[in-house]
Design an enzyme around this catalytic site. Structure first.
Site, PDB file in Angstrom:
ATOM      1  N   ASP A 296     -23.067 112.143   4.955  1.00  0.00           N
ATOM      2  CA  ASP A 296     -21.831 112.322   5.708  1.00  0.00           C
ATOM      3  C   ASP A 296     -21.654 113.791   6.091  1.00  0.00           C
ATOM      4  OD1 ASP A 296     -19.069 111.231   6.546  1.00  0.00           O
ATOM      5  OD2 ASP A 296     -18.539 112.902   5.243  1.00  0.00           O
ATOM      6  N   MET A 324      -8.641  96.430  22.470  1.00  0.00           N
ATOM      7  CA  MET A 324      -9.579  97.540  22.327  1.00  0.00           C
ATOM      8  C   MET A 324      -9.058  98.786  23.031  1.00  0.00           C
ATOM      9  SD  MET A 324     -12.332  98.931  21.195  1.00  0.00           S
ATOM     10  CE  MET A 324     -13.464  97.680  20.577  1.00  0.00           C
ATOM     11  N   VAL A 400     -13.673  97.722  29.751  1.00  0.00           N
ATOM     12  CA  VAL A 400     -13.371  96.452  30.411  1.00  0.00           C
ATOM     13  C   VAL A 400     -14.313  95.373  29.888  1.00  0.00           C
ATOM     14  CG1 VAL A 400     -12.493  97.648  32.449  1.00  0.00           C
ATOM     15  CG2 VAL A 400     -14.888  96.890  32.409  1.00  0.00           C
ATOM     16  N   VAL A 401     -14.248  94.191  30.476  1.00  0.00           N
ATOM     17  CA  VAL A 401     -15.020  93.043  30.015  1.00  0.00           C
ATOM     18  C   VAL A 401     -16.520  93.362  29.969  1.00  0.00           C
ATOM     19  CG1 VAL A 401     -15.191  92.087  32.361  1.00  0.00           C
ATOM     20  CG2 VAL A 401     -15.383  90.564  30.392  1.00  0.00           C
ATOM     21  N   LYS A 407     -18.439  96.256  35.008  1.00  0.00           N
ATOM     22  CA  LYS A 407     -18.464  97.627  34.494  1.00  0.00           C
ATOM     23  C   LYS A 407     -18.973  98.599  35.555  1.00  0.00           C
ATOM     24  CE  LYS A 407     -18.883  96.666  29.525  1.00  0.00           C
ATOM     25  NZ  LYS A 407     -17.706  97.438  29.063  1.00  0.00           N
ATOM     26  N   SER A 429     -21.067  97.385  24.214  1.00  0.00           N
ATOM     27  CA  SER A 429     -21.676  97.209  22.892  1.00  0.00           C
ATOM     28  C   SER A 429     -23.155  96.855  22.971  1.00  0.00           C
ATOM     29  CB  SER A 429     -20.937  96.118  22.110  1.00  0.00           C
ATOM     30  OG  SER A 429     -20.876  94.923  22.859  1.00  0.00           O
ATOM     31  N   HIS A 450     -19.494 103.861  22.028  1.00  0.00           N
ATOM     32  CA  HIS A 450     -19.285 102.528  21.458  1.00  0.00           C
ATOM     33  C   HIS A 450     -18.375 102.604  20.239  1.00  0.00           C
ATOM     34  CE1 HIS A 450     -21.132  98.833  19.260  1.00  0.00           C
ATOM     35  NE2 HIS A 450     -19.982  98.531  19.828  1.00  0.00           N
ATOM     36  N   ASN A 453     -14.480  97.640  16.207  1.00  0.00           N
ATOM     37  CA  ASN A 453     -13.163  97.010  16.072  1.00  0.00           C
ATOM     38  C   ASN A 453     -12.856  96.674  14.610  1.00  0.00           C
ATOM     39  OD1 ASN A 453     -10.847  96.210  17.369  1.00  0.00           O
ATOM     40  ND2 ASN A 453     -11.593  94.180  17.900  1.00  0.00           N
ATOM     41  N   TYR A 660     -20.910 103.012   8.043  1.00  0.00           N
ATOM     42  CA  TYR A 660     -19.646 103.192   8.758  1.00  0.00           C
ATOM     43  C   TYR A 660     -19.430 102.168   9.875  1.00  0.00           C
ATOM     44  CZ  TYR A 660     -18.771 107.716   6.478  1.00  0.00           C
ATOM     45  OH  TYR A 660     -18.511 108.709   5.565  1.00  0.00           O
TER      46      TYR A 660
END
EC number: 4.2.1.17
Length: 729
Positions: A296, A324, A400-401, A407, A429, A450, A453, A660
């Site tokens: 870390d 998001m 967006v989607v 995109k 993603s 990225h 969630n 993480y």
């Protein structure tokens, strides 16, 4: 000057009062082996001063002592148990000598006093602190327990309950709480700290304060009746068993040690602490957790170095609201970077603002902020249906989607509305950054960003460097992620980047297990209870969304057809075709209903077994070891490929991204630490038993080479020097 070492010095202050000042080279004081030895030498000088009336401990840094030098831990943990025990006895003899001085002692504590720093001040009679104090014993978070008397002195000072709460949880507390529980004796402003400390010492010297009575409880058994002890320790052990579990032995060991030592005085209690500490230091869990701490620090240091010449963005924007987008907007605004949140319809904007407001209200309910702060933060999130204000934006993230055509169109349009130097990023993603960059006139100003969630909880942000992304672009986005309180890790471009690229082979291993007759419930149970994942694969798929996973699975198969292209219909296909999308619509591997707090609670649903029967062989039992092997081998192999291909730069960054971003069990330390702990040769032997299952189970050549030469992925650590050398370091 009475004594001067490399990290501390001793001098007369005034009228028989001496001061021992911690002043290491660099920005912080650490209680490393050399400092412990130097402290012993300073005390030797002090013990000969016949005119000594009192001793003040203080720091010349912004923090008193931030703790032990963690970089020494891995080498210390390799020292044979007997030698490590001897060194701990030596270190504790130093703190005992500090505690046994025939004059009153006081620590003036500013900033951090953690771990060994806390244990050092526990050996003094009085403690004065500044308002910015953070004091505590975080050792159990590193897989060990206090080793410099913390488990002995703290319970005798605070009582069992308060001490157990701090030690078992690895907690630190602020000045106000420390004063309330008796960990410090007063809180004064920084500019009054030394003046106040001298005043307290003078009262002790003249007898107005009874410093001997203050010291005495630390030397005696813990003052608890049998009933009180039974209640305190039974409750503590129950809570630790529930929260830490079997994979983290340190908290339970600490509680049991304090319990066993309660009826003894200082010397016998310290011996028990020593006997408990040494075996913990030799556990794989301690090495893994210390490794995570060091990784870390490495990752954050790398981000800091990357952004040292970059100004943090002053104005950000998010394209696409919803959960998001609202989460990203909240995180940016909460950490001080105003954000414009754009969408094409009011409904989505309202959803995004509702999400941000909900998260802020949680901070209000917890007492972290007041109403004015809440109003101030929410006012820095500006919802809009157009591009007003985008001409002053420094960085934009598109959320967006997950559709490349959409995109590309959104990014290309936005590029025309911002300044030429504005950085654009995509929260995709799985879609390769190079593909999205093809729609832009300035691809050098574009990269991936990225988030995971829920945004406010997940510490990782993957920063994806496209083929044409400039260094300045990457640095600006890293700076924004760091400002948001996230841990940014830079990876190179490929389908799925790093985290999702290694996650989907894990899901593929799960699908193959179900195809071959495994029960998803048992797989989840084994991967949670035995391997230590926070969620089993079935539950994780329900949380991610079966529809999301189905789409991402197709993207990954197209990107890596030789390994990830399926030749059969699997459980994800079956659930998707039945519109069982997971938690989002209440039906997945489980059925979901909201509990009293509005959170989805999973329940058994017999209908799913009939559905899965269409894509599975008849049910059969698999051993725990077989389930773990079949789940983990595809992931580990893909992690190694990512390192070999340069998608991820180092084992440290790979392991931190897994911990993480995916919740890889910290007590394993990450994929590469897990590999090193097992040994590459042992892993290879295990993996070869399953290579008949297909390309995902074929071990990469680089890993085979490591196994042949018995080489670890992390640089080998040499044991610390013999104890005699440590004493006089």
């Amino acid at each position: 000057m009475l004594y001067k070492g490399d990290t501390l010095y001793l001098d007369w202050l005034e009228d028989g009062i001496a001061e021992l000042v911690f002043d290491a080279p660099g920005s912080v004081n650490k209680l490393d082996t050399a400092t412990v030895a130097s402290l012993g030498q300073a005390l030797e000088v002090l013990e000969k001063q016949h005119d000594l009336k009192g001793l003040l401990l203080r720091s010349n840094k912004a923090a008193f002592i931030v703790g032990a030098d963690i970089t020494e831990f891995l080498s210390l943990f390799l020292v044979p148990e007997e030698q490590l025990s001897q060194w701990l006895h030596f270190a504790n003899s130093v703190f005992n000598r500090l505690e046994d001085l025939p004059v009153p002692t006081l620590a003036a504590v500013n900033g951090y006093a953690l771990g060994g720093g806390c244990e050092c001040v526990l050996a003094t009679d009085y403690r004065l602190a500044t308002p910015d104090l953070r004091i505590g014993l975080p050792e159990t978070k590193l897989g060990i327990m206090p080793g410099f008397g913390g488990s002995v002195r703290l319970p005798r000072m605070l009582g069992a309950d308060s001490a157990l709460e701090i030690i078992a949880a690895g907690k630190d507390v602020g000045a106000e709480h420390a004063l309330k529980i008796g960990l410090v004796d007063g809180v004064v402003k920084q500019e009054k700290l030394i003046e106040g400390a001298i005043a307290v010492l003078r009262q002790a010297i003249t007898g107005d304060l009874d410093w001997r009575a203050k010291r005495q409880p630390k030397l005696e058994p813990l003052k608890l009746s049998k009933i009180e002890a039974a209640m305190s320790f039974t409750i503590a052990k129950g809570m630790v068993a529930q929260t830490a579990g079997k994979h983290y032995p340190a908290p339970m060991t600490a509680v049991k040690t304090i319990e066993a030592a309660a009826r003894f005085g200082r010397e016998e209690a310290l011996n028990l602490e020593n006997k408990s500490f040494v075996p913990l230091a030799h556990t794989n869990e301690a090495r893994a957790l210390v490794g995570i701490f060091l990784n870390d620090q490495y990752v954050k240091g790398k981000a800091k170095k990357l952004t040292k010449d970059i100004e943090t963005p002053k104005q950000a924007a998010v394209l696409g609201a919803g959960i998001m987008g609202g989460g990203i907007a909240y995180q940016s605004a909460w950490k001080g970077v105003p954000v414009i949140m754009k969408d094409i319809n009011d409904k989505s904007l309202n959803l995004g603002m509702t999400e941000a407001a909900k998260l802020l209200n949680k901070q209000l309910e917890r007492g972290k902020i007041g109403g004015l702060k809440l109003a101030g933060v929410i006012s820095t999130i500006h919802p809009t249906l157009d591009y007003a204000g985008f001409d002053r934006v420094d960085v934009v993230v598109e959320a967006v989607v997950e559709n490349p055509k959409v995109k590309k169109a959104v990014l290309a349009e936005t590029e025309q509305k911002v300044r030429p130097e504005t950085v654009l990023a995509s929260n995709t993603s799985t879609i390769p950054i190079g593909e999205l960059a093809s729609a832009l006139e300035r691809p050098e100003n574009f990269c991936g960003m990225h988030f995971f969630n829920p945004v406010h909880r997940m510490p990782l942000v993957e920063i994806i460097r496209g083929e044409k992304s400039s260094d300045e672009t990457i640095a600006k986005v890293v700076a924004w992620a760091s400002k948001m309180g996230k841990t940014p890790i830079v990876v190179n471009d490929c389908p799925g980047f790093f985290v999702n690229r290694v996650l989907f082979p894990y899901f593929a291993g799960f699908s193959q297990l179900l195809r071959d007759g495994a029960d998803f419930r048992k797989v989840d149970k084994v991967m949670e209870k035995q391997f230590g994942w926070p969620m089993g694969p079935a539950y994780l798929l329900d949380v991610v969304g079966i529809d999301t996973a189905h789409h991402a699975q197709a993207v990954m198969a197209a990107g890596f057809p030789q390994r990830m292209q399926k030749e059969y219909r699997d459980a994800i296909d079956a659930l998707f075709d039945a519109s069982r999308f997971g938690q989002k619509n209440g039906l997945g591997f489980w059925r979901y209903k909201e509990d009293s707090k509005g959170k989805p609670k999973k329940e058994e649903d017999a209908a799913v077994d009939d559905l899965l029967a269409s894509v599975s062989q008849p049910k059969r039992d698999f051993s725990d070891d077989e389930i773990i092997a079949r789940m983990m081998i595809p992931m580990i192999n893909e992690v190694v490929r990512c390192l070999e291909e340069g998608i991820i730069a180092s084992p440290a960054e790979a392991d931190m991204a897994l911990v993480y971003g995916l919740g890889f069990p910290p007590f394993h330390g990450g994929a590469f630490r897990w590999l090193d702990t097992q040994g590459s040769a042992k892993y290879l032997d295990m993996a070869q038993q399953y290579q008949h299952l297909g390309p995902l189970y074929e071990v990469p050549e680089g890993l085979r080479d490591k196994a042949r030469h018995n080489e670890p992925y992390y640089p080998p650590v040499e044991p610390a020097r013999p104890v005699g050398s440590l004493k006089t370091a």
